[in-house]
Design a protein around this motif. Structure first.
Motif, PDB file in Angstrom:
ATOM      1  N   GLU A   1       0.574  -1.172  -0.059  1.00  0.00           N
ATOM      2  CA  GLU A   1      -0.013  -0.253  -0.023  1.00  0.00           C
ATOM      3  C   GLU A   1       0.962   1.430   0.018  1.00  0.00           C
ATOM      4  N   ILE A   2       0.719   2.608  -0.737  1.00  0.00           N
ATOM      5  CA  ILE A   2       1.529   3.495  -0.984  1.00  0.00           C
ATOM      6  C   ILE A   2       0.799   4.919  -0.288  1.00  0.00           C
ATOM      7  N   LYS A   3       1.361   4.939   0.566  1.00  0.00           N
ATOM      8  CA  LYS A   3       1.049   6.066   1.691  1.00  0.00           C
ATOM      9  C   LYS A   3       1.577   7.319   1.599  1.00  0.00           C
ATOM     10  N   ALA A   4       0.559   8.614   1.550  1.00  0.00           N
ATOM     11  CA  ALA A   4       1.523  10.167   1.163  1.00  0.00           C
ATOM     12  C   ALA A   4       2.270  10.610   2.465  1.00  0.00           C
ATOM     13  N   PRO A   5       3.212  10.853   2.362  1.00  0.00           N
ATOM     14  CA  PRO A   5       4.477  11.561   3.112  1.00  0.00           C
ATOM     15  C   PRO A   5       3.518  12.430   4.250  1.00  0.00           C
ATOM     16  N   VAL A   6       3.107  13.201   3.574  1.00  0.00           N
ATOM     17  CA  VAL A   6       2.107  13.648   4.946  1.00  0.00           C
ATOM     18  C   VAL A   6       0.672  14.557   3.807  1.00  0.00           C
ATOM     19  N   ALA A   7      -0.514  14.811   4.859  1.00  0.00           N
ATOM     20  CA  ALA A   7      -1.970  14.245   4.380  1.00  0.00           C
ATOM     21  C   ALA A   7      -1.783  15.687   3.167  1.00  0.00           C
TER      22      ALA A   7
ATOM     23  N   LEU B   1       6.676  28.838  -7.812  1.00  0.00           N
ATOM     24  CA  LEU B   1       7.569  28.819  -6.422  1.00  0.00           C
ATOM     25  C   LEU B   1       7.240  27.881  -5.378  1.00  0.00           C
ATOM     26  N   TYR B   2       6.108  27.230  -5.493  1.00  0.00           N
ATOM     27  CA  TYR B   2       6.211  26.533  -4.372  1.00  0.00           C
ATOM     28  C   TYR B   2       5.382  25.109  -4.866  1.00  0.00           C
ATOM     29  N   LEU B   3       6.975  23.932  -5.362  1.00  0.00           N
ATOM     30  CA  LEU B   3       6.353  22.881  -6.056  1.00  0.00           C
ATOM     31  C   LEU B   3       5.256  22.329  -5.419  1.00  0.00           C
ATOM     32  N   PRO B   4       4.520  21.322  -6.234  1.00  0.00           N
ATOM     33  CA  PRO B   4       4.111  20.316  -5.833  1.00  0.00           C
ATOM     34  C   PRO B   4       5.125  18.551  -5.144  1.00  0.00           C
ATOM     35  N   THR B   5       4.425  18.332  -4.681  1.00  0.00           N
ATOM     36  CA  THR B   5       5.382  16.363  -4.537  1.00  0.00           C
ATOM     37  C   THR B   5       4.756  15.555  -5.005  1.00  0.00           C
ATOM     38  N   PRO B   6       5.930  14.525  -5.919  1.00  0.00           N
ATOM     39  CA  PRO B   6       5.617  13.310  -6.494  1.00  0.00           C
ATOM     40  C   PRO B   6       5.283  12.625  -6.115  1.00  0.00           C
ATOM     41  N   VAL B   7       4.839  11.397  -6.069  1.00  0.00           N
ATOM     42  CA  VAL B   7       4.627  10.284  -5.324  1.00  0.00           C
ATOM     43  C   VAL B   7       5.360   8.908  -5.882  1.00  0.00           C
ATOM     44  N   LEU B   8       6.204   8.603  -5.679  1.00  0.00           N
ATOM     45  CA  LEU B   8       6.767   7.475  -6.711  1.00  0.00           C
ATOM     46  C   LEU B   8       6.547   5.938  -5.905  1.00  0.00           C
TER      47      LEU B   8
ATOM     48  N   ILE C   1      -2.481  -2.334  -8.846  1.00  0.00           N
ATOM     49  CA  ILE C   1      -3.436  -2.873  -8.777  1.00  0.00           C
ATOM     50  C   ILE C   1      -4.789  -2.918  -8.243  1.00  0.00           C
ATOM     51  N   LEU C   2      -4.887  -1.122  -7.719  1.00  0.00           N
ATOM     52  CA  LEU C   2      -5.949  -0.510  -6.380  1.00  0.00           C
ATOM     53  C   LEU C   2      -5.441   0.856  -6.925  1.00  0.00           C
ATOM     54  N   LYS C   3      -6.769   1.980  -7.481  1.00  0.00           N
ATOM     55  CA  LYS C   3      -6.433   3.302  -7.221  1.00  0.00           C
ATOM     56  C   LYS C   3      -7.491   3.815  -6.469  1.00  0.00           C
ATOM     57  N   SER C   4      -7.220   4.148  -5.145  1.00  0.00           N
ATOM     58  CA  SER C   4      -8.127   4.640  -4.281  1.00  0.00           C
ATOM     59  C   SER C   4      -8.606   6.238  -4.626  1.00  0.00           C
ATOM     60  N   VAL C   5      -7.332   7.141  -5.436  1.00  0.00           N
ATOM     61  CA  VAL C   5      -7.891   8.396  -5.249  1.00  0.00           C
ATOM     62  C   VAL C   5      -8.241   9.198  -6.971  1.00  0.00           C
ATOM     63  N   GLU C   6      -8.722   9.916  -7.152  1.00  0.00           N
ATOM     64  CA  GLU C   6      -8.705  11.230  -7.970  1.00  0.00           C
ATOM     65  C   GLU C   6      -8.600  12.261  -7.848  1.00  0.00           C
ATOM     66  N   PRO C   7      -7.764  13.046  -9.280  1.00  0.00           N
ATOM     67  CA  PRO C   7      -7.888  14.202  -9.013  1.00  0.00           C
ATOM     68  C   PRO C   7      -8.652  15.107  -7.739  1.00  0.00           C
ATOM     69  N   GLY C   8      -7.313  16.261  -7.407  1.00  0.00           N
ATOM     70  CA  GLY C   8      -8.902  16.684  -6.189  1.00  0.00           C
ATOM     71  C   GLY C   8      -9.481  16.249  -4.832  1.00  0.00           C
ATOM     72  N   GLN C   9      -9.331  14.916  -4.594  1.00  0.00           N
ATOM     73  CA  GLN C   9      -9.287  14.302  -4.130  1.00  0.00           C
ATOM     74  C   GLN C   9      -8.623  14.821  -2.572  1.00  0.00           C
ATOM     75  N   THR C  10      -8.630  14.521  -1.059  1.00  0.00           N
ATOM     76  CA  THR C  10      -7.921  14.504  -0.483  1.00  0.00           C
ATOM     77  C   THR C  10      -7.861  13.782   0.107  1.00  0.00           C
TER      78      THR C  10
ATOM     79  N   THR D   1      -2.991   8.608   6.967  1.00  0.00           N
ATOM     80  CA  THR D   1      -2.761   6.905   6.788  1.00  0.00           C
ATOM     81  C   THR D   1      -3.505   6.587   5.588  1.00  0.00           C
ATOM     82  N   ASP D   2      -3.900   7.259   4.669  1.00  0.00           N
ATOM     83  CA  ASP D   2      -4.628   6.453   3.842  1.00  0.00           C
ATOM     84  C   ASP D   2      -3.941   6.238   2.548  1.00  0.00           C
ATOM     85  N   ALA D   3      -4.360   5.137   2.092  1.00  0.00           N
ATOM     86  CA  ALA D   3      -3.064   4.812   1.603  1.00  0.00           C
ATOM     87  C   ALA D   3      -4.377   4.397  -0.333  1.00  0.00           C
TER      88      ALA D   3
END
Length: 333
Positions: free
Chosen positions: A70-76, A125-132, A140-149, A153-155
């Motif tokens: 499961e891939i989780k973001a480092p920050v919310a 000036l404030y660049l986005p963060t990449p998800v690697l 095998i599973l995509k749990s988010v769409e653009p614009g979703q917060t 702790t969310d995968a």
């Protein structure tokens, strides 16, 4: 005249009664004779020929990822852009999405309200963060769409390095299965598309269910087809031993007496004789002969029929014969 006619009528009645009794007694005697008659022993001939034999073990299992991650973001934050879709193959370190932290997302929303130029300025000036992608594998599973917060702790994605079949093998068969031995996978959803595979891992811990002990065997496809999906039910055939060009006979032709395996061998100019043979591999239907017979020998297989001249009746539980052998009706000569 009347007395004579009455006497004749009584005689006819007695004759009919006697005749009926004789018929009934005859029928009972015939039925008893047929019932007590022992089956006549007949034989069928089988010509010993060479063929191929394989000993296999069958098991059922489920398709699962070898390593599910499961891939989780480092920050919310909030997803800005998703660059992949479910089923995509990715390499280790590949950028699969762009995200903004909660602070960046709030700042860009405020800048956008002030105009496009202000938004562009702060975006640069404030660049986005990449998800690697942390490993090479498949999404095998995509749990988010653009614009979703989301929170940290969310995968947001789930991926696997490769798919395997986890097959449950009975403890009585586990000793015959070796690492890297060949196997064949058949998915219930695609029964006409067998998949070549190899044994990837043998479990050390057993599972006991309803007093039945099994071990989980990981079976890895040599090439994973596109239609293979996690969660599918699969049947796995493990190859234990194989031989080609070896002497084979039907297993039903043999009998064991005092620890010796015997077959009835037909002789050209002498009565049939019981011959001791040495056997090798067997798949239940056919058995390999190591010693005692040679190619083109004729053996006799016992059949059963009721009465003289009745047709031979094959045992419905007897195995079918291989195409190589020549089997024809006949008796011992």
């Amino acid at each position: 005249m009347g007395t004579s006619s009455r006497h004749w009528s009584d005689s006819v009645k007695k004759s009919l009664i006697i005749g009926a009794v004789i018929i009934v007694l005859g029928g009972i005697s015939f039925y008893s004779y047929k019932k007590n008659q022992k089956p006549a022993i007949t034989y069928s001939e089988y010509s010993v020929e060479k063929g191929d034999i394989a000993v296999t073990i069958l098991a059922t299992g489920t398709v699962q990822p070898k390593n599910r991650l499961e891939i989780k973001a480092p920050v919310a934050g909030r997803i800005d852009e998703v660059l992949i879709k479910e089923g995509s193959k990715v390499r280790k370190g590949q950028i699969i999405a762009w995200m903004s932290s909660t602070e960046r997302a709030a700042m860009l929303d405020a800048a956008r309200s002030k105009g496009e130029e202000e938004f562009k300025k702060w975006s640069e000036l404030y660049l986005p963060t990449p998800v690697l992608a942390p490993i090479a594998g498949t999404i095998i599973l995509k749990s988010v769409e653009p614009g979703q917060t989301f929170t940290n702790t969310d995968a947001i994605f789930t991926m696997s390095d490769h798919l395997t079949v986890k097959a449950n093998v009975d403890e009585t068969d586990i000793a015959q299965i070796k690492l890297n031995s060949s196997a064949m996978i058949v998915l219930d959803a695609y029964p006409k598309s067998p998949i070549k595979a190899r044994v990837d891992q043998l479990a050390f811990d057993a599972t006991t269910t309803n007093n039945v002990t099994t071990y989980t065997i990981d079976v890895r496809p040599e090439e994973t087809p596109d239609f293979m999906r996690s969660g599918m039910t699969a049947n796995v055939t493990f190859s234990v031993k194989e031989k080609t060009g070896t002497l084979l006979i039907p297993s039903e032709a043999m009998k064991v007496v005092d620890g010796k395996t015997l077959v009835m061998k037909k002789n050209e100019k002498a009565p049939p004789t019981e011959t001791v043979i040495s056997t090798g591999l067997t798949d239940g239907k056919r058995t390999e002969v190591l010693e005692g017979l040679v190619e083109n020998d004729v053996i006799l297989i016992q059949d059963y029929s009721i009465g003289d001249g009745a047709q031979n009746s094959s045992n419905p539980f007897s195995p079918k014969f291989p195409k190589g052998g020549k089997r024809s009706s006949g008796g011992p000569r």
